[in-house]
Design a protein around this motif. Sequence first.
Motif, PDB file in Angstrom:
ATOM      1  N   SER A 123       0.740  -1.105   0.083  1.00  0.00           N
ATOM      2  CA  SER A 123      -0.125   0.108   0.140  1.00  0.00           C
ATOM      3  C   SER A 123       0.845   1.343  -0.020  1.00  0.00           C
ATOM      4  O   SER A 123       1.934   1.198   0.389  1.00  0.00           O
ATOM      5  N   CYS A 157      -2.331  -3.468   3.752  1.00  0.00           N
ATOM      6  CA  CYS A 157      -2.721  -4.447   2.634  1.00  0.00           C
ATOM      7  C   CYS A 157      -2.303  -5.855   2.853  1.00  0.00           C
ATOM      8  O   CYS A 157      -1.317  -5.973   3.432  1.00  0.00           O
ATOM      9  N   LEU A 168      -7.471  -4.052   1.194  1.00  0.00           N
ATOM     10  CA  LEU A 168      -6.922  -2.902   1.361  1.00  0.00           C
ATOM     11  C   LEU A 168      -7.681  -2.023   2.146  1.00  0.00           C
ATOM     12  O   LEU A 168      -8.913  -1.742   1.831  1.00  0.00           O
TER      13      LEU A 168
END
Length: 324
Positions: A123, A157, A168
Motif C-alpha cells: 500500500s 494491505c 486494502l
Amino acid sequence: SLAFVNALQCKEPHADEVWSVAWTSSDTVISGSVDGTVKQWDSTSGQVSLSRPPHNLAIVSLSVSPDARFILYNSLEGTTCLWDIQSDQIVGKHESYDRSTVEGAEPSWSVSLNPKGGTYAASSGTGNVNVFSANPDSFGVKKATLVSGKSKYGMVCKYSPDGRRIGLALENGQLFIFDVESQSLTTTYSSHAMTVRDFAWSYDSSLLLTASDDKRLTLHDVRLSPSGKPGSGAVATLVGHSSWVLCTDISPDSRLAVSGSADKSIKVWDLSARCAVSTTHESGEIWSVSWRPKPPAPGSTGAFVSAGQDGCVRWWRSAGVSGL
C-alpha cells in the motif's frame, strides 16, 4: 469466559515500540520495531535466534511466507527487503521511494507476500495497491497497480490466505477487496467512519475482521458465490475497547479473534457469540498480535503473541494448559 496467561516473555526486548509481529508456521516469532531491527524469536526460550542489523528508520510492516522461509519487511521511508531465514541473507531489496529509477514512484507502507509466491503487494499514500515481483532476480519490479479510486493513505494491505484476493484498508475507514487474477476491484465496504488500522483474514479466506480508531472491530462475510457475487458484508460489530483498536488476528479454526488497543488491553473474542471472552491489561499500547498457526491441542483454545509500546514480545496461552 476464557483465561489466557502470559506463558513467556522475550529475553532481549527491542529498544523501541514493536509495530509488527508474526507467529510463523515453524513456531518461531518475527518482530519488527521502531528501533529499525527485525528479530526472529525462539518460542520455547524467548531468546533471539536471528536478527537483522538495525535499519536507520522504523520497521513498519512485515509478512511471512507460508513455509516460514522468507520474511518480507518494509521501513518507514519505503525500503522493502526480503530476508531468507534459511541462509540468513537479504535476497531482495527495493527502494520504493526512489523516483530516479521509476517515474512517479510511490513509497510503500504496508507489505504482504503472496502466499502462492512470486509477488508481494504494497500500500502507499495514493489509495492504490502496487504489486511487485518477489523473485530475488527481479525483486521490486512492478507488475500491476490496483486502483481503489480514493486518494487516501493505505494503512494496511494483505493477500488472502488462498492468494486469490488482496484487501486494502484506508485512513478514511473504507475497505477494498481486489481480485488478483483480473486485477479488478470487486468489493468496497464502508463499515467504519474512522481509520482502519489493521484487519485479519480467516484461514479459509471467507471472513475478514477490521480494527478501527472508532474503538470497534467489524466482522465481514467476504465469501464469493460460484458466480463471483460478494458475501453479505458486515455481519457483526465487536464493542468493548475504550480507545483505538490497533491490531487484530483470527484463530486458525475461526472460532476466536484477538485484538490489541491503545487502551493498553488485549481482548479475545468469541466470533460466534460476538462478545469478548477474555481481557488482559498491559503497561502500554498493543500494536500487533498474531495467533499461533498450529492448531490448538485438545482442550486448549490456542495461543497467540503480542507486542507493542514497551518493545517486548509476549507469548500467551489458554489457562489450564501447560506450555505452548
